[in-house]
Design a protein around this motif. Structure first.
Motif, short mmCIF file in Angstrom:
data_model
loop_
_atom_site.label_atom_id
_atom_site.label_comp_id
_atom_site.label_asym_id
_atom_site.label_seq_id
_atom_site.Cartn_x
_atom_site.Cartn_y
_atom_site.Cartn_z
N SER A 252 36.69 10.81 12.77
CA SER A 252 37.57 9.89 13.49
C SER A 252 37.34 10.00 14.99
N PHE A 253 37.27 11.24 15.47
CA PHE A 253 37.06 11.46 16.90
C PHE A 253 35.78 10.77 17.35
N GLN A 254 34.70 10.95 16.59
CA GLN A 254 33.42 10.34 16.94
C GLN A 254 33.51 8.82 16.94
N ALA A 255 34.22 8.26 15.97
CA ALA A 255 34.35 6.80 15.91
C ALA A 255 35.21 6.28 17.04
N PHE A 256 36.27 6.99 17.40
CA PHE A 256 37.17 6.53 18.45
C PHE A 256 36.58 6.73 19.84
N ASP A 257 35.69 7.70 19.99
CA ASP A 257 35.04 7.99 21.27
C ASP A 257 33.95 6.95 21.50
N GLN A 258 34.36 5.77 21.92
CA GLN A 258 33.45 4.63 21.99
C GLN A 258 32.30 4.83 22.97
N ASN A 259 32.54 5.54 24.08
CA ASN A 259 31.45 5.73 25.04
C ASN A 259 30.67 7.03 24.80
N THR B 40 35.12 12.86 24.88
CA THR B 40 36.57 12.83 25.10
C THR B 40 37.08 11.44 24.76
N LEU B 41 38.39 11.37 24.48
CA LEU B 41 39.04 10.07 24.29
C LEU B 41 39.86 9.77 25.53
N SER B 42 39.57 8.64 26.15
CA SER B 42 40.39 8.18 27.27
C SER B 42 41.66 7.56 26.70
N LYS B 43 42.62 7.29 27.57
CA LYS B 43 43.83 6.61 27.11
C LYS B 43 43.47 5.26 26.49
N GLU B 44 42.49 4.59 27.07
CA GLU B 44 42.08 3.28 26.55
C GLU B 44 41.48 3.40 25.15
N GLU B 45 40.62 4.42 24.95
CA GLU B 45 40.04 4.62 23.63
C GLU B 45 41.11 4.99 22.61
N TRP B 46 42.07 5.83 23.03
CA TRP B 46 43.18 6.20 22.15
C TRP B 46 43.99 4.96 21.80
N GLN B 47 44.32 4.13 22.80
CA GLN B 47 45.11 2.92 22.55
C GLN B 47 44.38 2.00 21.58
N ALA B 48 43.06 1.86 21.75
CA ALA B 48 42.28 0.99 20.86
C ALA B 48 42.30 1.53 19.42
N ALA B 49 42.16 2.84 19.27
CA ALA B 49 42.17 3.45 17.94
C ALA B 49 43.53 3.26 17.27
N VAL B 50 44.59 3.52 18.02
CA VAL B 50 45.94 3.37 17.47
C VAL B 50 46.21 1.91 17.13
N ALA B 51 45.78 1.00 18.00
CA ALA B 51 45.98 -0.43 17.75
C ALA B 51 45.26 -0.87 16.48
N SER C 10 45.67 19.70 28.46
CA SER C 10 45.10 20.03 29.76
C SER C 10 45.66 19.14 30.87
N GLY C 11 46.25 17.99 30.48
CA GLY C 11 46.80 17.07 31.47
C GLY C 11 45.75 16.33 32.27
N ASP C 12 44.52 16.27 31.76
CA ASP C 12 43.45 15.61 32.52
C ASP C 12 43.31 14.12 32.23
N GLY C 13 44.16 13.59 31.35
CA GLY C 13 44.09 12.17 31.03
C GLY C 13 43.10 11.84 29.93
N PHE C 14 42.58 12.85 29.27
CA PHE C 14 41.63 12.67 28.17
C PHE C 14 42.01 13.62 27.04
N LEU C 15 41.67 13.23 25.81
CA LEU C 15 41.81 14.13 24.67
C LEU C 15 40.42 14.64 24.31
N ASN C 16 40.24 15.95 24.34
CA ASN C 16 38.99 16.52 23.84
C ASN C 16 39.17 16.76 22.34
N LEU C 17 38.12 17.24 21.70
CA LEU C 17 38.19 17.42 20.25
C LEU C 17 39.28 18.42 19.86
N ALA C 18 39.44 19.49 20.63
CA ALA C 18 40.47 20.48 20.30
C ALA C 18 41.87 19.87 20.39
N GLU C 19 42.12 19.08 21.44
CA GLU C 19 43.43 18.43 21.59
C GLU C 19 43.65 17.40 20.48
#
Length: 187
Positions: free
Chosen positions: A112-119, A123-134, A155-164
């Motif tokens: 799932s992480f690989q599929a949602f990580d469009q670029n 990491t998943l940006s907020k935009e990639e997360w929003q697209a996956a959830v949508a 981490s509060g960096d605005g991205f989700l890494n695989l661990a998060e």
């Protein structure tokens, strides 16, 4: 409107943490009957530490109706009544809905992480997360999806890494993925 989404996110977060408009006196640390920007920032940092101070300050400015640099009780109360859209759902309910969507679609960790990580930057940006959830829950309000993102962005960096991202699955006890191809078909 990004400011309205931030307001709804703060309203939901304050509510989830037991703050309501009645909490004014508790947040008024110096007991002068006003919330200073510093008291506002401290309250927000306590419940939503990953929210950028510029966003918190923009919300403060929106409700400081008289422009004196403080929120009085009436201005603070208006914060909880400001957005007329349907209220965001409880955080736990959002987690359960996402859990069900992932389970129903056989989605899980790495694939799932690989599929949602469009670029494909790891990491998943907020935009990639929003697209996956949508794609999984088109009816879920973006404020609710964002609150989940912020919660698991340890981490509060605005991205989700695989661990998060993995911690999200562990929190909702989602099942392991089927295949990468099945995950990609959903997007």
């Amino acid at each position: 409107a990004p400011l309205e989404e931030t307001i709804r996110l703060l309203q939901r977060t304050f509510s989830d943490n037991g703050f309501q408009y009645e909490s004014f006196q508790e947040l008024d640390q110096n007991k002068d009957g006003l919330l200073s920007r510093e008291e506002w920032q401290a309250a927000i940092a306590a419940v939503l530490p990953n929210l950028h101070s510029v966003d918190a300050d923009a919300v403060f400015g929106r409700f400081d109706a008289n422009g004196d640099g403080f929120l009085n009780l009436a201005e603070f109360t208006s914060f909880f009544q400001a957005v007329n859209a349907a209220p965001p759902m409880a955080f736990e309910e959002t987690i359960r809905l996402l859990q069900r969507a992932f389970i129903d679609n056989g989605l899980g960790l790495c694939e799932s992480f690989q599929a949602f990580d469009q670029n494909k930057n790891g990491t998943l940006s907020k935009e990639e997360w929003q697209a996956a959830v949508a794609a999984l829950l088109p009816g879920l309000h973006s404020v609710d999806a964002n609150s989940v993102f912020v919660r698991f962005d340890a981490s509060g960096d605005g991205f989700l890494n695989l661990a998060e991202f993995t911690s999200f699955f562990q929190a909702v006890n989602a099942t392991p993925p089927k295949t990468l191809e099945e995950t990609i078909r959903l997007l």
